[in-house]
Motif scaffolding. Structure first.
Motif, PDB file in Angstrom:
ATOM      1  N   TYR A   1       0.828  -1.201   0.000  1.00 30.52           N
ATOM      2  CA  TYR A   1       0.000   0.000   0.000  1.00 30.52           C
ATOM      3  C   TYR A   1       0.869   1.260   0.000  1.00 30.52           C
ATOM      4  N   PHE A   2       1.897   1.290   0.840  1.00 29.05           N
ATOM      5  CA  PHE A   2       2.789   2.446   0.877  1.00 29.05           C
ATOM      6  C   PHE A   2       3.532   2.609  -0.459  1.00 29.05           C
ATOM      7  N   LEU A   3       3.940   1.484  -1.046  1.00 26.91           N
ATOM      8  CA  LEU A   3       4.592   1.557  -2.352  1.00 26.91           C
ATOM      9  C   LEU A   3       3.642   2.119  -3.402  1.00 26.91           C
ATOM     10  N   ALA A   4       2.357   1.761  -3.290  1.00 25.61           N
ATOM     11  CA  ALA A   4       1.362   2.226  -4.258  1.00 25.61           C
ATOM     12  C   ALA A   4       1.086   3.718  -4.114  1.00 25.61           C
ATOM     13  N   ILE A   5       0.838   4.204  -2.867  1.00 27.45           N
ATOM     14  CA  ILE A   5       0.465   5.617  -2.702  1.00 27.45           C
ATOM     15  C   ILE A   5       1.646   6.550  -2.942  1.00 27.45           C
ATOM     16  N   HIS A   6       2.867   6.000  -2.919  1.00 31.15           N
ATOM     17  CA  HIS A   6       4.028   6.819  -3.252  1.00 31.15           C
ATOM     18  C   HIS A   6       4.045   7.142  -4.744  1.00 31.15           C
ATOM     19  N   ARG A   7       3.315   6.348  -5.549  1.00 34.34           N
ATOM     20  CA  ARG A   7       3.304   6.497  -7.003  1.00 34.34           C
ATOM     21  C   ARG A   7       1.946   6.896  -7.564  1.00 34.34           C
ATOM     22  N   LEU A   8       0.885   6.723  -6.767  1.00 35.18           N
ATOM     23  CA  LEU A   8      -0.476   6.989  -7.222  1.00 35.18           C
ATOM     24  C   LEU A   8      -1.183   7.964  -6.293  1.00 35.18           C
ATOM     25  N   ALA A   9      -2.259   8.558  -6.778  1.00 41.46           N
ATOM     26  CA  ALA A   9      -3.150   9.306  -5.897  1.00 41.46           C
ATOM     27  C   ALA A   9      -3.712   8.335  -4.866  1.00 41.46           C
ATOM     28  N   VAL A  10      -3.880   8.797  -3.635  1.00 40.28           N
ATOM     29  CA  VAL A  10      -4.335   7.931  -2.550  1.00 40.28           C
ATOM     30  C   VAL A  10      -5.659   7.250  -2.905  1.00 40.28           C
ATOM     31  N   GLY A  11      -6.604   8.008  -3.471  1.00 43.66           N
ATOM     32  CA  GLY A  11      -7.912   7.449  -3.811  1.00 43.66           C
ATOM     33  C   GLY A  11      -7.836   6.335  -4.825  1.00 43.66           C
ATOM     34  N   ILE A  12      -6.989   6.488  -5.855  1.00 40.48           N
ATOM     35  CA  ILE A  12      -6.855   5.456  -6.878  1.00 40.48           C
ATOM     36  C   ILE A  12      -6.242   4.192  -6.290  1.00 40.48           C
ATOM     37  N   ALA A  13      -5.189   4.351  -5.491  1.00 39.66           N
ATOM     38  CA  ALA A  13      -4.542   3.189  -4.867  1.00 39.66           C
ATOM     39  C   ALA A  13      -5.538   2.399  -4.024  1.00 39.66           C
ATOM     40  N   LEU A  14      -6.363   3.116  -3.254  1.00 41.43           N
ATOM     41  CA  LEU A  14      -7.332   2.449  -2.387  1.00 41.43           C
ATOM     42  C   LEU A  14      -8.456   1.790  -3.176  1.00 41.43           C
ATOM     43  N   LEU A  15      -8.894   2.419  -4.260  1.00 41.80           N
ATOM     44  CA  LEU A  15      -9.933   1.813  -5.084  1.00 41.80           C
ATOM     45  C   LEU A  15      -9.468   0.479  -5.652  1.00 41.80           C
ATOM     46  N   ILE A  16      -8.211   0.436  -6.078  1.00 42.05           N
ATOM     47  CA  ILE A  16      -7.667  -0.827  -6.606  1.00 42.05           C
ATOM     48  C   ILE A  16      -7.521  -1.841  -5.479  1.00 42.05           C
ATOM     49  N   GLU A  17      -7.035  -1.391  -4.329  1.00 44.78           N
ATOM     50  CA  GLU A  17      -6.867  -2.310  -3.194  1.00 44.78           C
ATOM     51  C   GLU A  17      -8.199  -2.906  -2.751  1.00 44.78           C
ATOM     52  N   TYR A  18      -9.268  -2.100  -2.862  1.00 48.53           N
ATOM     53  CA  TYR A  18     -10.561  -2.561  -2.375  1.00 48.53           C
ATOM     54  C   TYR A  18     -11.296  -3.469  -3.345  1.00 48.53           C
ATOM     55  N   VAL A  19     -10.576  -3.972  -4.340  1.00 40.65           N
ATOM     56  CA  VAL A  19     -11.098  -5.090  -5.121  1.00 40.65           C
ATOM     57  C   VAL A  19     -11.042  -6.353  -4.254  1.00 40.65           C
ATOM     58  N   ALA A  20     -10.330  -6.276  -3.118  1.00 32.72           N
ATOM     59  CA  ALA A  20     -10.197  -7.414  -2.207  1.00 32.72           C
ATOM     60  C   ALA A  20     -11.526  -8.059  -1.825  1.00 32.72           C
ATOM     61  N   PRO A  21     -12.585  -7.301  -1.499  1.00 29.52           N
ATOM     62  CA  PRO A  21     -13.854  -7.946  -1.161  1.00 29.52           C
ATOM     63  C   PRO A  21     -14.399  -8.837  -2.273  1.00 29.52           C
ATOM     64  N   LEU A  22     -14.138  -8.455  -3.524  1.00 27.67           N
ATOM     65  CA  LEU A  22     -14.528  -9.303  -4.651  1.00 27.67           C
ATOM     66  C   LEU A  22     -13.744 -10.607  -4.605  1.00 27.67           C
ATOM     67  N   LEU A  23     -12.459 -10.520  -4.278  1.00 24.67           N
ATOM     68  CA  LEU A  23     -11.623 -11.717  -4.177  1.00 24.67           C
ATOM     69  C   LEU A  23     -12.064 -12.590  -3.000  1.00 24.67           C
ATOM     70  N   VAL A  24     -12.519 -11.951  -1.909  1.00 32.32           N
ATOM     71  CA  VAL A  24     -13.025 -12.711  -0.767  1.00 32.32           C
ATOM     72  C   VAL A  24     -14.244 -13.534  -1.179  1.00 32.32           C
ATOM     73  N   ALA A  25     -15.141 -12.915  -1.943  1.00 32.61           N
ATOM     74  CA  ALA A  25     -16.340 -13.620  -2.396  1.00 32.61           C
ATOM     75  C   ALA A  25     -15.986 -14.784  -3.316  1.00 32.61           C
ATOM     76  N   LEU A  26     -15.011 -14.578  -4.206  1.00 32.17           N
ATOM     77  CA  LEU A  26     -14.582 -15.656  -5.102  1.00 32.17           C
ATOM     78  C   LEU A  26     -13.929 -16.794  -4.313  1.00 32.17           C
ATOM     79  N   TRP A  27     -13.139 -16.427  -3.316  1.00 35.97           N
ATOM     80  CA  TRP A  27     -12.497 -17.441  -2.463  1.00 35.97           C
ATOM     81  C   TRP A  27     -13.559 -18.241  -1.703  1.00 35.97           C
ATOM     82  N   ALA A  28     -14.568 -17.537  -1.198  1.00 33.93           N
ATOM     83  CA  ALA A  28     -15.642 -18.215  -0.473  1.00 33.93           C
ATOM     84  C   ALA A  28     -16.349 -19.230  -1.373  1.00 33.93           C
ATOM     85  N   ARG A  29     -16.515 -18.867  -2.647  1.00 34.96           N
ATOM     86  CA  ARG A  29     -17.235 -19.741  -3.574  1.00 34.96           C
ATOM     87  C   ARG A  29     -16.414 -20.955  -3.978  1.00 34.96           C
TER      88      ARG A  29
END
Length: 298
Positions: free
Chosen positions: A78-106
């Motif tokens: 995350y720190f590596l990402a926000i050093h290169r990206l706008a904070v909002g963009i980095a977090l939007l990409i990181e928050y794809v995690a809930p989608l991955l959680v749902a796929l893992w659950a399935r």
């Protein structure tokens, strides 16, 4: 608790970006956060319930995996990402995690997941494509976004998925504070070997740095920003988030945590003057919709 944690992390993203701009590396900032978090959680336990630190030998491999595989890497990437990206963009990409959680659950836990997960996946990919646009030039997209930053944000998303799943499993057997104390302990131990403290740039900690953006005329010492990072940006929100998993599933916590990229984008706009283009705003809205859809699929 989950909403409060997300809000504190959102503010912490901008504070972390100011520290990184002072010359402290992402690796060292992660090390400070892990070690400071360990001290904070240990102090809390030693004052209120030292017996909670007891651990069985068979728990140690899991706690090490939680601390290093989850806590260390989600923060470092995350720190590596926000050093290169706008904070909002980095977090939007990181928050794809809930989608991955749902796929893992399935596919791993074989939990019932609604068909809307596939629509969520398609929307997330479309939204991310709008955010990062197409490649253009060396290491940047057409919208000027660092492709290296995007890669680190995606790695952070994978680590965040791992962290959520491990935390949801662990809180059934251990209280939140001792879980975090052991997790941060293994994380701090990892950095002791990966980046020994005797090579830490202590000279930069006492330096005064500009707060950047609209606050560029104001300065604070790096140590004060690091103190905020450890206490308000680490100990308090991590405790709140893991405690919330006693009352909500990882899926529901993920829905509420969507507040973080929204608040982080607003804070970074007000403080750092960071803004998103029209296509990126549309992509951000699509990604947020995809995450919400994915969360309701489990």
């Amino acid at each position: 608790m989950a909403a409060s944690a997300a809000t504190l992390w959102a503010v912490n993203g901008t504070v972390s970006k100011v520290i990184l701009a002072s010359g402290v590396s992402s690796l060292r900032l992660t090390q400070v956060r892990m070690t400071g978090g360990l001290i904070g959680f240990l102090l809390v336990l030693l004052l209120i319930a030292p017996e909670r630190l007891r651990v069985r030998a068979r728990e140690l491999p899991f706690l090490a995996l939680f601390g290093i595989g989850g806590l260390v890497f989600v923060q470092w990437f995350y720190f590596l990402a926000i050093h290169r990206l706008a904070v909002g963009i980095a977090l939007l990409i990181e928050y794809v995690a809930p989608l991955l959680v749902a796929l893992w659950a399935r596919y791993v836990f074989h939990e019932p997941v609604r068909r809307r997960i596939w629509l969520a996946l398609a929307l997330a990919l479309v939204g991310l494509a709008l955010i990062v646009n197409v490649r253009h030039g060396a290491g940047h997209t057409a919208s000027g976004i660092s492709t290296t930053g995007v890669m680190f944000a995606l790695l952070s998303a994978a680590a965040y998925t791992f962290y959520l799943l491990l935390a949801e499993h662990a809180v059934g057997d251990r209280d939140a504070v001792s879980l975090l104390a052991w997790g941060f302990g293994f994380g701090a131990l990892f950095w002791c070997f990966a980046a020994p403290w005797w090579s830490f740039p202590f000279g930069r900690v006492g330096a005064d740095v500009s707060l950047l953006g609209h606050l560029s005329h104001h300065q604070l010492p790096v140590w004060a920003l690091m103190l905020f990072l450890v206490v308000i940006g680490t100990v308090v929100p991590f405790f709140l988030l893991v405690s919330s998993l006693r009352h909500l599933s990882a899926t529901r916590v993920g829905i509420i945590a969507m507040l973080e990229p929204v608040v982080a984008t607003i804070v970074a706009w007000v403080w750092l003057k960071e803004s998103l283009g029209a296509a990126q705003l549309v992509g951000a809205a699509v990604v947020l919709g995809a995450i919400l859809l994915a969360q309701t699929a489990r």
